[in-house]
Design an enzyme around this catalytic site. Sequence first.
Site, PDB file in Angstrom:
ATOM      1  N   ASP A  69       0.879  -1.129   0.155  1.00 20.57           N
ATOM      2  CA  ASP A  69       0.075   0.001   0.076  1.00 20.57           C
ATOM      3  C   ASP A  69       0.875   1.253   0.146  1.00 20.57           C
ATOM      4  O   ASP A  69       2.026   1.271   0.306  1.00 20.57           O
ATOM      5  CB  ASP A  69      -1.022  -0.166   1.193  1.00 20.57           C
ATOM      6  CG  ASP A  69      -0.365  -0.509   2.499  1.00 20.57           C
ATOM      7  OD1 ASP A  69       0.968  -0.716   2.417  1.00 20.57           O
ATOM      8  OD2 ASP A  69      -1.206  -1.122   3.324  1.00 20.57           O
ATOM      9  N   ASN A 138      -8.032  -2.929  14.012  1.00 20.35           N
ATOM     10  CA  ASN A 138      -9.550  -3.368  13.846  1.00 20.35           C
ATOM     11  C   ASN A 138      -9.807  -4.392  12.712  1.00 20.35           C
ATOM     12  O   ASN A 138     -10.567  -4.774  12.013  1.00 20.35           O
ATOM     13  CB  ASN A 138     -10.051  -2.148  12.890  1.00 20.35           C
ATOM     14  CG  ASN A 138      -9.354  -1.661  11.623  1.00 20.35           C
ATOM     15  OD1 ASN A 138      -8.455  -2.071  11.228  1.00 20.35           O
ATOM     16  ND2 ASN A 138      -9.978  -0.513  11.050  1.00 20.35           N
ATOM     17  N   GLU A 145     -10.110  -1.798   5.180  1.00 18.96           N
ATOM     18  CA  GLU A 145     -10.803  -1.524   6.189  1.00 18.96           C
ATOM     19  C   GLU A 145     -12.212  -2.392   6.462  1.00 18.96           C
ATOM     20  O   GLU A 145     -12.407  -2.831   5.546  1.00 18.96           O
ATOM     21  CB  GLU A 145     -10.933  -0.013   6.299  1.00 18.96           C
ATOM     22  CG  GLU A 145      -9.510   0.877   6.353  1.00 18.96           C
ATOM     23  CD  GLU A 145      -8.894   0.799   7.637  1.00 18.96           C
ATOM     24  OE1 GLU A 145      -8.941  -0.225   8.420  1.00 18.96           O
ATOM     25  OE2 GLU A 145      -8.197   2.055   7.689  1.00 18.96           O
TER      26      GLU A 145
HETATM   27  C1  F6R Z   1       1.331  -1.383   6.185  1.00 18.35           C
HETATM   28  C2  F6R Z   1      -0.018  -2.296   6.383  1.00 18.35           C
HETATM   29  C3  F6R Z   1      -0.799  -2.151   7.541  1.00 18.35           C
HETATM   30  C4  F6R Z   1      -0.226  -2.504   8.711  1.00 18.35           C
HETATM   31  C5  F6R Z   1      -1.126  -2.583  10.065  1.00 18.35           C
HETATM   32  C6  F6R Z   1      -0.260  -2.949  11.183  1.00 18.35           C
HETATM   33  O1  F6R Z   1       2.010  -1.747   4.886  1.00 18.35           O
HETATM   34  O2  F6R Z   1      -0.375  -2.859   5.102  1.00 18.35           O
HETATM   35  O3  F6R Z   1      -2.058  -3.178   7.358  1.00 18.35           O
HETATM   36  O4  F6R Z   1       0.507  -3.778   8.595  1.00 18.35           O
HETATM   37  O5  F6R Z   1      -1.675  -1.486  10.099  1.00 18.35           O
HETATM   38  O6  F6R Z   1       0.513  -1.814  11.426  1.00 18.35           O
HETATM   39  P1  F6R Z   1       1.714  -2.051  12.522  1.00 18.35           P
HETATM   40  O7  F6R Z   1       2.628  -2.956  12.213  1.00 18.35           O
HETATM   41  O8  F6R Z   1       2.582  -0.842  12.499  1.00 18.35           O
HETATM   42  O9  F6R Z   1       0.989  -2.214  13.934  1.00 18.35           O
END
Ligand code: F6R
Length: 268
Positions: A69, A138, A145
């Site tokens: 992303d 979430n 999402e």
């Molecule tokens: C990042 C991504 C997100 C993260 C998720 C967890 O490229 O795709 O889905 O993996 O938000 O983020 P952290 O690891 O920072 O808790």
Amino acid sequence: MDIIIRDSPQAVGAAVADRIDAVIRAAQGAPLTLGLATGSSPEPAYEELIRRFQEQGLSFAHCQAFLLDEYVGLSADHEQSYAATIRRMFTRHVDIDDAKVHSPQGDAQDPEQEVRRYDAAISDAGGVDVQILGIGRNGHIAFNEPTGSLASRTHVQVLAQSTVEANARFFASEDEVPSHAMSQGLGTIMEARKIVLVALGEDKAEAVKELVEGAVSARWPGTILQHHPDVTVVVDEAAASLLELRDFYATLERDRQDRQAELSAPAH
Ligand code: F6R
């Protein structure tokens, strides 16, 4: 799903790195496509992979990579863009060709066209061989999402307020966190041949419980992975704390290890 529970972020990182390392070595120099996540959770795994590159000859020279992303509106040279983040965290410390580290172009003039281009680029490259994922509090994976389509392709996604709050730690203030991201879709991610998801800390415990033991639902997008044939979930004790079947996961892991040991034992 294979569930692996370890007692420290370093041990989690080593277990993730073991799986990536095995895929890379099995390829024996043939072209390989890695799927990379940013965020904090994969950091110990990237550190371990960098160490194995430096000390154990693990080479990424035959790999290309696709990020999950990117924030809409951020150019690749913005400090908090995921393109810049993955280079800082991982790729510039190993021998992967920088031109082969791909991500959606966050500042593309036409974001809708850009997400279609990116989805096609992944397919044209032959798909992802091994995908690293984190998970949001979430239940999001990439930036899918809650309540999005479980079959979505790469798309422009409105970020949930909880995601904006969680990611504000990387920006000067919450107001600076972009409101939209370009994200591989759940359908896109499900096409990866192998998936390794990593989660650390108590604030991921509910998402991990739903991911592993909950019903498949758009409310918890990561649950779609229950339909994938090759997923490993690697978590620390805190992220595993709400799992009901922990003893069973340990039994299953011992069984896998026993079978592996039998396979690698010399024949008599
Ligand atoms: C990042 C991504 C997100 C993260 C998720 C967890 O490229 O795709 O889905 O993996 O938000 O983020 P952290 O690891 O920072 O808790």
